[in-house]
Design a protein around this motif. Structure first.
Motif, PDB file in Angstrom:
ATOM      1  N   TRP A 196       0.910  -1.195   0.043  1.00 26.01           N
ATOM      2  CA  TRP A 196      -0.138  -0.066  -0.091  1.00 26.01           C
ATOM      3  C   TRP A 196       0.959   1.218   0.030  1.00 26.01           C
ATOM      4  N   ILE A 197       0.795   2.099  -1.104  1.00 24.82           N
ATOM      5  CA  ILE A 197       1.569   3.166  -1.202  1.00 24.82           C
ATOM      6  C   ILE A 197       0.681   4.449  -1.052  1.00 24.82           C
ATOM      7  N   PHE A 198       1.560   5.495  -0.105  1.00 29.01           N
ATOM      8  CA  PHE A 198       0.743   6.571  -0.017  1.00 29.01           C
ATOM      9  C   PHE A 198       1.631   7.877  -0.035  1.00 29.01           C
ATOM     10  N   HIS A 199       1.164   8.917  -0.861  1.00 25.21           N
ATOM     11  CA  HIS A 199       1.790  10.153  -1.018  1.00 25.21           C
ATOM     12  C   HIS A 199       0.908  11.288  -1.093  1.00 25.21           C
ATOM     13  N   GLY A 200       1.325  12.524  -0.726  1.00 25.96           N
ATOM     14  CA  GLY A 200       0.689  13.915  -0.923  1.00 25.96           C
ATOM     15  C   GLY A 200       0.995  14.281  -2.237  1.00 25.96           C
ATOM     16  N   GLU A 201       0.142  14.868  -3.129  1.00 26.67           N
ATOM     17  CA  GLU A 201       0.222  15.312  -4.220  1.00 26.67           C
ATOM     18  C   GLU A 201       0.933  16.890  -4.313  1.00 26.67           C
ATOM     19  N   LYS A 202       1.078  17.580  -3.156  1.00 24.87           N
ATOM     20  CA  LYS A 202       1.518  18.680  -3.010  1.00 24.87           C
ATOM     21  C   LYS A 202       2.810  18.651  -2.310  1.00 24.87           C
ATOM     22  N   ASP A 203       3.647  17.517  -2.148  1.00 22.73           N
ATOM     23  CA  ASP A 203       4.832  17.076  -1.429  1.00 22.73           C
ATOM     24  C   ASP A 203       5.671  17.660  -2.364  1.00 22.73           C
ATOM     25  N   ASP A 204       6.597  18.860  -1.616  1.00 23.52           N
ATOM     26  CA  ASP A 204       7.590  19.567  -2.075  1.00 23.52           C
ATOM     27  C   ASP A 204       8.996  19.183  -1.504  1.00 23.52           C
ATOM     28  N   VAL A 205       9.058  17.891  -0.875  1.00 21.56           N
ATOM     29  CA  VAL A 205      10.062  17.457  -0.477  1.00 21.56           C
ATOM     30  C   VAL A 205      10.684  16.267  -1.250  1.00 21.56           C
ATOM     31  N   VAL A 206       9.874  15.243  -1.291  1.00 25.66           N
ATOM     32  CA  VAL A 206       9.923  14.073  -2.032  1.00 25.66           C
ATOM     33  C   VAL A 206       8.801  14.070  -3.147  1.00 25.66           C
ATOM     34  N   PRO A 207       9.052  14.395  -4.488  1.00 22.82           N
ATOM     35  CA  PRO A 207       8.096  14.380  -5.521  1.00 22.82           C
ATOM     36  C   PRO A 207       7.090  13.099  -5.449  1.00 22.82           C
ATOM     37  N   VAL A 208       5.700  13.344  -5.865  1.00 23.10           N
ATOM     38  CA  VAL A 208       4.824  12.475  -5.599  1.00 23.10           C
ATOM     39  C   VAL A 208       5.245  11.489  -6.913  1.00 23.10           C
ATOM     40  N   SER A 209       5.858  11.716  -7.812  1.00 14.81           N
ATOM     41  CA  SER A 209       6.368  10.920  -8.966  1.00 14.81           C
ATOM     42  C   SER A 209       6.943   9.763  -8.521  1.00 14.81           C
ATOM     43  N   CYS A 210       7.885  10.039  -7.448  1.00 19.22           N
ATOM     44  CA  CYS A 210       8.619   8.830  -6.592  1.00 19.22           C
ATOM     45  C   CYS A 210       7.717   7.346  -6.291  1.00 19.22           C
ATOM     46  N   SER A 211       6.456   7.713  -5.703  1.00 14.79           N
ATOM     47  CA  SER A 211       5.602   6.674  -5.500  1.00 14.79           C
ATOM     48  C   SER A 211       4.794   6.405  -6.799  1.00 14.79           C
ATOM     49  N   THR A 212       4.342   7.332  -7.726  1.00 11.18           N
ATOM     50  CA  THR A 212       3.343   6.804  -8.635  1.00 11.18           C
ATOM     51  C   THR A 212       4.157   5.832  -9.851  1.00 11.18           C
ATOM     52  N   ILE A 213       5.511   6.187 -10.013  1.00 11.56           N
ATOM     53  CA  ILE A 213       6.130   5.376 -10.805  1.00 11.56           C
ATOM     54  C   ILE A 213       6.144   3.687 -10.308  1.00 11.56           C
ATOM     55  N   ILE A 214       6.436   3.929  -9.005  1.00  8.07           N
ATOM     56  CA  ILE A 214       6.510   2.445  -8.386  1.00  8.07           C
ATOM     57  C   ILE A 214       4.966   1.810  -8.571  1.00  8.07           C
ATOM     58  N   ALA A 215       3.955   2.461  -8.323  1.00  8.72           N
ATOM     59  CA  ALA A 215       2.608   2.071  -8.566  1.00  8.72           C
ATOM     60  C   ALA A 215       2.577   1.548  -9.961  1.00  8.72           C
ATOM     61  N   ASP A 216       2.930   2.458 -10.877  1.00  7.94           N
ATOM     62  CA  ASP A 216       2.735   2.097 -12.347  1.00  7.94           C
ATOM     63  C   ASP A 216       3.594   0.753 -12.917  1.00  7.94           C
ATOM     64  N   GLN A 217       4.688   0.716 -12.403  1.00  4.83           N
ATOM     65  CA  GLN A 217       5.552  -0.329 -12.605  1.00  4.83           C
ATOM     66  C   GLN A 217       4.753  -1.726 -12.106  1.00  4.83           C
ATOM     67  N   LEU A 218       4.318  -1.713 -10.904  1.00  3.70           N
ATOM     68  CA  LEU A 218       3.716  -2.746 -10.426  1.00  3.70           C
ATOM     69  C   LEU A 218       2.367  -3.275 -11.276  1.00  3.70           C
ATOM     70  N   LYS A 219       1.861  -2.182 -11.744  1.00  5.41           N
ATOM     71  CA  LYS A 219       0.785  -2.768 -12.437  1.00  5.41           C
ATOM     72  C   LYS A 219       1.023  -3.283 -13.807  1.00  5.41           C
ATOM     73  N   VAL A 220       2.099  -2.744 -14.453  1.00  2.00           N
ATOM     74  CA  VAL A 220       2.616  -3.337 -15.703  1.00  2.00           C
ATOM     75  C   VAL A 220       3.270  -4.815 -15.416  1.00  2.00           C
ATOM     76  N   LEU A 221       3.553  -5.250 -14.119  1.00  3.69           N
ATOM     77  CA  LEU A 221       4.075  -6.399 -13.818  1.00  3.69           C
ATOM     78  C   LEU A 221       3.016  -7.433 -13.589  1.00  3.69           C
ATOM     79  N   GLY A 222       1.860  -6.958 -13.381  1.00  9.14           N
ATOM     80  CA  GLY A 222       0.590  -7.561 -12.875  1.00  9.14           C
ATOM     81  C   GLY A 222       0.459  -7.861 -11.584  1.00  9.14           C
ATOM     82  N   HIS A 223       0.957  -7.130 -10.835  1.00 15.84           N
ATOM     83  CA  HIS A 223       0.789  -7.132  -9.408  1.00 15.84           C
ATOM     84  C   HIS A 223       0.200  -5.608  -8.899  1.00 15.84           C
TER      85      HIS A 223
END
Length: 257
Positions: A196-223
């Motif tokens: 389960w991945i959580f992130h704030g879309e207004k995060d100005d310390v760690v960009p939200v893309s750092c989480s969404t690329i993980i989620a996107d890749q897991l979707k591509v891998l079928g999990h």
């Protein structure tokens, strides 16, 4: 002493007293050492087996005082209803100030924006190696249920969660990562671990893309992972994440076969 000051003192004293329920511990193996606090279930019975959760703090809680790592998250597991519903062992290790949970190079651009370059593979950091040794030590305890081992963390600890998962993918029954990140090439290592991945879309310390690329890749891998983004949250997305009523029921519902 005024009435308000009495209330404040009592409140702070209550918090400090609660945190004493987290027993102090340390693990030393050769040159590797790590401090931790551990909360055992109420009426703990060493003859029984319990789930275990390792919680990794953020950069701001690093040090060697064996206290600051309890800043975020520790109160959640002290709630009477949580302790009753989820009798588990909860471990808060502390990363030393001279190390980092994850293998990541952090640079700052001219506009002040931080850039995270997560490494693929590579040797563990000093803190991660000590953490791995500490985790292995807990796994040797007869009272730990090896089918219910979990990890979660925030910010640097979210990054450390991904790294711990890829280094021990068969160990964990489930995990959660709050405002963390990883090299997308590492995702295949832990693709089968419920996440389960959580992130704030207004995060100005760690960009939200750092989480969404993980989620996107897991979707591509079928999990596909569970992904929760908070449109108005900045870096402290752990506050709404900890308030999610389904977080702990979901986490502890996962078991290894």
């Amino acid at each position: 002493m005024t009435f308000m000051m009495v209330l404040l003192f009592c409140g702070l004293n209550g918090i400090a007293q609660d945190f004493t329920k987290y027993e102090k511990g340390s693990f030393i193996k050769g040159k590797d050492s790590i401090f931790y606090r551990v909360l055992f279930p109420e009426n703990f019975d060493a003859a029984k087996q319990y789930p275990i959760l390792f919680f990794l703090h953020g950069r701001g809680e690093s040090g060697n005082d064996n206290q600051k790592q309890l800043t975020h998250g520790a109160k959640l597991f002290l709630k009477p209803e949580i302790r009753k519903q989820f009798p588990a062992i909860v471990v808060f290790p502390q990363c030393s100030s001279d190390s980092y949970w994850a293998n990541v190079n952090i640079s700052t651009e001219a506009n002040g924006k931080r850039v995270f370059n997560f490494q693929e593979k590579g040797k563990p950091t000093k803190a991660m190696q000590a953490l791995l040794d500490m985790v292995n030590n807990f796994m040797d305890k007869p009272y730990v249920n090896k089918k219910q081992v979990y990890v979660g963390g925030l910010s640097m600890g979210g990054m450390g969660t991904y790294e711990l998962l890829r280094r021990r993918p068969r160990l964990f029954a489930a995990a959660f990562a709050i405002c963390g990140g990883d090299n997308v090439a590492n995702v295949q290592r832990y693709q089968k671990v419920p996440l389960w991945i959580f992130h704030g879309e207004k995060d100005d310390v760690v960009p939200v893309s750092c989480s969404t690329i993980i989620a996107d890749q897991l979707k591509v891998l079928g999990h596909p992972a569970k992904l929760t983004l908070y449109p108005e949250a900045n870096h402290n997305s752990w506050d709404p994440a900890f308030a999610e009523p389904d977080l702990l029921p979901w986490l502890f519902s996962n078991r290894k076969n």
